[in-house]
Design a protein around this motif. Structure first.
Motif, PDB file in Angstrom:
ATOM      1  N   ASN A  48       0.823  -1.200   0.000  1.00  0.00           N
ATOM      2  CA  ASN A  48       0.000   0.000   0.000  1.00  0.00           C
ATOM      3  C   ASN A  48       0.856   1.249   0.000  1.00  0.00           C
ATOM      4  OD1 ASN A  48      -2.666  -1.237   0.263  1.00  0.00           O
ATOM      5  ND2 ASN A  48      -1.905  -1.942   2.226  1.00  0.00           N
ATOM      6  N   THR A  49       0.320   2.291  -0.593  1.00  0.00           N
ATOM      7  CA  THR A  49       0.966   3.593  -0.590  1.00  0.00           C
ATOM      8  C   THR A  49       0.186   4.499   0.346  1.00  0.00           C
ATOM      9  OG1 THR A  49       1.624   3.291  -2.893  1.00  0.00           O
ATOM     10  CG2 THR A  49       1.646   5.548  -2.034  1.00  0.00           C
ATOM     11  N   MET A  50       0.880   5.164   1.261  1.00  0.00           N
ATOM     12  CA  MET A  50       0.223   6.101   2.163  1.00  0.00           C
ATOM     13  C   MET A  50       0.230   7.478   1.521  1.00  0.00           C
ATOM     14  SD  MET A  50       1.406   4.994   5.945  1.00  0.00           S
ATOM     15  CE  MET A  50       0.625   6.462   6.510  1.00  0.00           C
ATOM     16  N   ILE A  51      -0.944   8.089   1.484  1.00  0.00           N
ATOM     17  CA  ILE A  51      -1.102   9.404   0.866  1.00  0.00           C
ATOM     18  C   ILE A  51      -1.734  10.348   1.870  1.00  0.00           C
ATOM     19  CG2 ILE A  51      -2.242  10.693  -0.993  1.00  0.00           C
ATOM     20  CD1 ILE A  51      -2.218   7.948  -2.551  1.00  0.00           C
ATOM     21  N   ASP A  52      -1.186  11.535   1.989  1.00  0.00           N
ATOM     22  CA  ASP A  52      -1.789  12.570   2.821  1.00  0.00           C
ATOM     23  C   ASP A  52      -2.752  13.344   1.920  1.00  0.00           C
ATOM     24  OD1 ASP A  52      -2.501  14.675   4.427  1.00  0.00           O
ATOM     25  OD2 ASP A  52      -0.476  15.003   5.198  1.00  0.00           O
TER      26      ASP A  52
END
Length: 159
Positions: A48-52
């Motif tokens: 998974n990629t964490m995005i703000d």
């Protein structure tokens, strides 16, 4: 060895395979073989990629919904959880201890959209006794990653 590989890729799933092999003092082919085996065994379940999203400007609402259920005979908690996690809006479902049975995380575009999901889809399920919705207002740390901006040193330098 698996645990060492997992700790590294949990922190950075995009780590270069050659760099990982050097850090573990293992041949690159062996590291790749272990990773592929763990993927096949579903030890590694995804990347998974964490995005703000706040910085992107995309409106998104995240809610943590506590759910109390009465498991149906022969169904247990697993079947109830399956009914819940099959909704595309639902991001995670956890069986928890305490006053509620499940913690459900879901995302929507607005508070109304999330509230409607809870009232129209989640609450009417026959085994659900009650729900409690908590909206996330700001993320400071998520999955071990600090999301907040570091504090700026506003002191004046004296010479």
């Amino acid at each position: 060895m698996r645990e060492k590989i997992l700790k590294h890729i949990e922190k950075n799933s995009r780590i270069d395979l050659a760099d990982l092999a050097v850090m573990l003092d293992m041949p690159e082919a062996e590291v790749l073989k272990e990773i592929e085996a763990m993927e096949n065994e579903h030890i590694i379940c995804g990347y998974n990629t964490m995005i703000d999203w706040d910085k992107v400007g995309t409106e998104k609402v995240t809610a943590l919904i506590e759910v109390r259920v009465t498991p149906q005979r022969g169904m247990g908690f697993d079947k109830v959880a399956e009914r819940i996690y099959n909704y595309p809006e639902v991001k995670s479902v956890y069986l928890i201890s305490g006053g509620f049975d499940f913690m459900v995380t879901l995302e929507g575009k607005t508070l109304r959209e999330v509230s409607q999901f809870v009232s129209d889809k989640l609450s009417p399920l026959e085994s659900i006794l009650s729900t409690k919705t908590n909206f996330i207002l700001k993320k400071y740390k998520d999955h071990g990653t600090i999301m907040a901006e570091p504090a700026k040193d506003e002191r004046i330098m004296m010479f």
